[in-house]
Write a protein that holds these residues in place. Structure first.
Motif, PDB file in Angstrom:
ATOM      1  N   TYR A   1      51.718 -67.486  31.323  1.00 20.48           N
ATOM      2  CA  TYR A   1      52.375 -68.807  31.280  1.00 20.48           C
ATOM      3  C   TYR A   1      51.342 -69.537  31.304  1.00 20.48           C
ATOM      4  N   SER A   2      50.251 -69.558  31.595  1.00 22.59           N
ATOM      5  CA  SER A   2      49.266 -70.396  32.133  1.00 22.59           C
ATOM      6  C   SER A   2      48.280 -70.622  31.132  1.00 22.59           C
ATOM      7  N   ILE A   3      48.162 -70.175  29.963  1.00 24.34           N
ATOM      8  CA  ILE A   3      47.503 -70.067  28.605  1.00 24.34           C
ATOM      9  C   ILE A   3      47.334 -71.672  28.288  1.00 24.34           C
ATOM     10  N   SER A   4      46.209 -72.590  28.134  1.00 29.54           N
ATOM     11  CA  SER A   4      46.136 -73.501  27.938  1.00 29.54           C
ATOM     12  C   SER A   4      45.401 -74.392  26.455  1.00 29.54           C
ATOM     13  N   LYS A   5      44.350 -73.050  26.198  1.00 31.02           N
ATOM     14  CA  LYS A   5      44.404 -73.244  24.710  1.00 31.02           C
ATOM     15  C   LYS A   5      44.025 -72.003  24.406  1.00 31.02           C
ATOM     16  N   LEU A   6      45.006 -72.320  23.438  1.00 30.01           N
ATOM     17  CA  LEU A   6      44.857 -70.803  22.262  1.00 30.01           C
ATOM     18  C   LEU A   6      44.157 -70.951  20.753  1.00 30.01           C
ATOM     19  N   HIS A   7      43.244 -70.905  20.454  1.00 32.04           N
ATOM     20  CA  HIS A   7      42.755 -70.599  18.803  1.00 32.04           C
ATOM     21  C   HIS A   7      43.219 -69.249  17.908  1.00 32.04           C
ATOM     22  N   LEU A   8      43.688 -69.432  17.248  1.00 33.53           N
ATOM     23  CA  LEU A   8      43.672 -67.790  16.354  1.00 33.53           C
ATOM     24  C   LEU A   8      43.503 -68.419  14.885  1.00 33.53           C
ATOM     25  N   ASN A   9      42.646 -68.018  14.626  1.00 33.52           N
ATOM     26  CA  ASN A   9      42.416 -68.151  13.523  1.00 33.52           C
ATOM     27  C   ASN A   9      42.489 -66.918  12.015  1.00 33.52           C
ATOM     28  N   PHE A  10      43.326 -66.088  11.434  1.00 29.97           N
ATOM     29  CA  PHE A  10      43.812 -65.171  10.579  1.00 29.97           C
ATOM     30  C   PHE A  10      43.478 -65.661   9.353  1.00 29.97           C
ATOM     31  N   GLN A  11      43.192 -66.748   8.778  1.00 30.03           N
ATOM     32  CA  GLN A  11      42.903 -66.941   7.825  1.00 30.03           C
ATOM     33  C   GLN A  11      42.445 -65.732   6.706  1.00 30.03           C
TER      34      GLN A  11
END
Length: 157
Positions: free
Chosen positions: A81-91
């Motif tokens: 629950y504590s995640i504030s930033k999530l950047h996922l690049n699966f291009q």
């Protein structure tokens, strides 16, 4: 430098020994020597880092990375629950609707998320998979930064 499965496994083992880590950035872009199975070890290692609040993972242009890794990440996110930033690049990976639905369902638990970047351009995600993902973003109460990289989908209908 060519990154192989053994390097990714070593990285995963190292991450397990960093319980105070708060921010993680890993870029494996343009790497076709890492398998989906081994890349998912990174997601498994994240569960050993209780203070982690910022995650940036890049797998763009990795033609062996796909559903297994993204589903493992989604499983991790469901309990974090504590995640504030999530950047996922699966291009330009082999991600399909199966993993996109798992990710979409995990977003609901990210109550503290303020920054979200998702890159899924040039994948085999269908329009219904994309719609499901977008629908799950709208209820995020604290989201203040959103970037969606969805160019040139190979849409399945």
């Amino acid at each position: 430098m060519r990154i192989t499965d053994s390097v990714v496994v070593s990285l995963s083992e190292t991450l397990r020994r960093l319980p105070s880590l708060m921010s993680l950035t890993v870029g494996l872009e343009e790497n076709n020597a890492v398998s989906d199975d081994k890349a998912s070890c990174i997601a498994t290692a994240l569960s050993f880092i209780p203070k982690l609040t910022q995650i940036v993972l890049g797998f763009a242009n990795c033609n062996q990375i796909g559903d297994y890794t993204l589903q493992a990440l989604a499983g991790f996110l469901r309990s974090r629950y504590s995640i504030s930033k999530l950047h996922l690049n699966f291009q330009e990976t082999i991600v399909t609707d199966k993993a996109i639905h798992a990710l979409a369902d995990s977003l609901i638990s990210l109550y503290h998320l303020t920054s979200l970047l998702l890159g899924f351009g040039r994948t085999a995600i269908s329009d219904s998979g994309l719609a499901n993902l977008v629908d799950k973003i709208s209820p995020l109460p604290k989201l203040s930064e959103l970037s969606l990289i969805l160019n040139e989908f190979f849409l399945k209908r």
